[in-house]
Design an enzyme around this catalytic site. Structure first.
Site, PDB file in Angstrom:
ATOM      1  N   ARG A  29      35.418   2.773  -8.490  1.00 11.45           N
ATOM      2  CA  ARG A  29      35.565   2.826  -9.946  1.00 11.45           C
ATOM      3  C   ARG A  29      34.797   1.691 -10.608  1.00 11.45           C
ATOM      4  NH1 ARG A  29      39.151   6.756 -10.728  1.00 11.45           N
ATOM      5  NH2 ARG A  29      40.735   6.991  -9.102  1.00 11.45           N
ATOM      6  N   ASP A  30      34.142   2.042 -11.709  1.00 15.36           N
ATOM      7  CA  ASP A  30      33.392   1.055 -12.479  1.00 15.36           C
ATOM      8  C   ASP A  30      34.361   0.049 -13.108  1.00 15.36           C
ATOM      9  OD1 ASP A  30      30.325   1.193 -13.968  1.00 15.36           O
ATOM     10  OD2 ASP A  30      31.871  -0.097 -14.842  1.00 15.36           O
ATOM     11  N   ASN A  87      20.617   4.822 -14.230  1.00 24.18           N
ATOM     12  CA  ASN A  87      19.866   3.941 -15.116  1.00 24.18           C
ATOM     13  C   ASN A  87      18.788   3.226 -14.311  1.00 24.18           C
ATOM     14  OD1 ASN A  87      21.562   4.554 -17.296  1.00 24.18           O
ATOM     15  ND2 ASN A  87      23.018   2.944 -16.706  1.00 24.18           N
ATOM     16  N   VAL A  96      22.683  -3.786 -12.552  1.00 25.80           N
ATOM     17  CA  VAL A  96      22.897  -4.116 -11.139  1.00 25.80           C
ATOM     18  C   VAL A  96      21.792  -3.430 -10.343  1.00 25.80           C
ATOM     19  CG1 VAL A  96      24.444  -3.988  -9.162  1.00 25.80           C
ATOM     20  CG2 VAL A  96      25.397  -4.326 -11.458  1.00 25.80           C
ATOM     21  N   HIS A 100      22.453   3.203  -8.124  1.00 28.04           N
ATOM     22  CA  HIS A 100      23.775   3.822  -8.201  1.00 28.04           C
ATOM     23  C   HIS A 100      23.740   5.006  -9.145  1.00 28.04           C
ATOM     24  CE1 HIS A 100      23.446   0.426 -10.992  1.00 28.04           C
ATOM     25  NE2 HIS A 100      24.173   1.134 -11.844  1.00 28.04           N
ATOM     26  N   HIS A 102      26.096   6.914 -11.757  1.00 28.20           N
ATOM     27  CA  HIS A 102      27.339   6.894 -12.533  1.00 28.20           C
ATOM     28  C   HIS A 102      27.879   8.317 -12.609  1.00 28.20           C
ATOM     29  CE1 HIS A 102      26.780   2.909 -14.662  1.00 28.20           C
ATOM     30  NE2 HIS A 102      25.528   3.143 -14.327  1.00 28.20           N
TER      31      HIS A 102
HETATM   32  P1  DGP Z   1      24.064  -0.195 -14.658  1.00 33.59           P
HETATM   33  O1  DGP Z   1      24.123  -0.727 -16.063  1.00 33.59           O
HETATM   34  O2  DGP Z   1      23.570   1.237 -14.605  1.00 33.59           O
HETATM   35  O3  DGP Z   1      23.318  -1.115 -13.730  1.00 33.59           O
HETATM   36  O4  DGP Z   1      25.571  -0.122 -14.180  1.00 33.59           O
HETATM   37  C1  DGP Z   1      26.217  -1.145 -13.481  1.00 33.59           C
HETATM   38  C2  DGP Z   1      27.682  -0.882 -13.567  1.00 33.59           C
HETATM   39  O5  DGP Z   1      28.323  -1.649 -12.586  1.00 33.59           O
HETATM   40  C3  DGP Z   1      28.322  -1.234 -14.904  1.00 33.59           C
HETATM   41  O6  DGP Z   1      28.812  -0.049 -15.506  1.00 33.59           O
HETATM   42  C4  DGP Z   1      29.452  -2.172 -14.565  1.00 33.59           C
HETATM   43  C5  DGP Z   1      29.587  -2.029 -13.067  1.00 33.59           C
HETATM   44  N1  DGP Z   1      29.929  -3.242 -12.374  1.00 33.59           N
HETATM   45  C6  DGP Z   1      29.285  -4.441 -12.445  1.00 33.59           C
HETATM   46  N2  DGP Z   1      29.860  -5.334 -11.631  1.00 33.59           N
HETATM   47  C7  DGP Z   1      30.888  -4.682 -11.024  1.00 33.59           C
HETATM   48  C8  DGP Z   1      31.862  -5.087 -10.060  1.00 33.59           C
HETATM   49  O7  DGP Z   1      31.911  -6.222  -9.582  1.00 33.59           O
HETATM   50  N3  DGP Z   1      32.763  -4.132  -9.673  1.00 33.59           N
HETATM   51  C9  DGP Z   1      32.738  -2.857 -10.166  1.00 33.59           C
HETATM   52  N4  DGP Z   1      33.669  -2.013  -9.721  1.00 33.59           N
HETATM   53  N5  DGP Z   1      31.834  -2.457 -11.064  1.00 33.59           N
HETATM   54  C10 DGP Z   1      30.929  -3.366 -11.492  1.00 33.59           C
END
Ligand code: DGP
Length: 114
Positions: A29-30, A87, A96, A100, A102
């Protein structure tokens, strides 16, 4: 080879709410959900962006999408609908740099996205 927060999640060095895993894919989960369901599907083998994918990664990229669709079916929202998003880099909003997918669901999603 990139080492990001997602690699730490794969290595269980930091906690995450993992909802699916297999030999190639991990899903969790995000941390900052943008919809009632917001799950990230990542390859265990890190790849910074979609730009770094080659033909050799075609099967892996397919596995990420298939895992997302299987999760949607399993959780019962596949028919209602959902969105998958990758993205890429600055204009794509990538923060990140471990590729990935979403998976967003649980509300009506707007189009075009912001
Ligand atoms: P993007 O912007 O497409 O690179 O999405 C990165 C996503 O990763 C963002 O929606 C927040 C999520 N995210 C960042 N750090 C962490 C983390 O430590 N744990 C989790 N579960 N999600 C994270």
């Amino acid at each position: 080879m990139s080492d990001t927060i997602f690699s730490k999640i794969i290595r269980r060095e930091i906690p995450a709410d993992i909802v699916y895993e297999d030999n190639d894919v991990l899903a969790f989960r995000d941390l900052n959900p943008q919809a009632p369901v917001h799950v990230l599907f990542i390859p265990r083998q890190p790849m910074p962006t979609l730009n770094d994918a080659t033909a050799a990664d075609a099967e892996l990229l397919g596995k990420l999408l298939l895992a997302a669709a299987a999760y949607a079916k399993q959780e019962g929202f596949a028919e209602q609908g959902y969105r998958t998003v990758v993205n890429c880099n600055e204009d794509g909003g990538q923060t990140v740099f471990h590729l990935h997918v979403h998976l967003l669901a649980g509300r009506r999603l707007h189009w075009p996205p912001g």
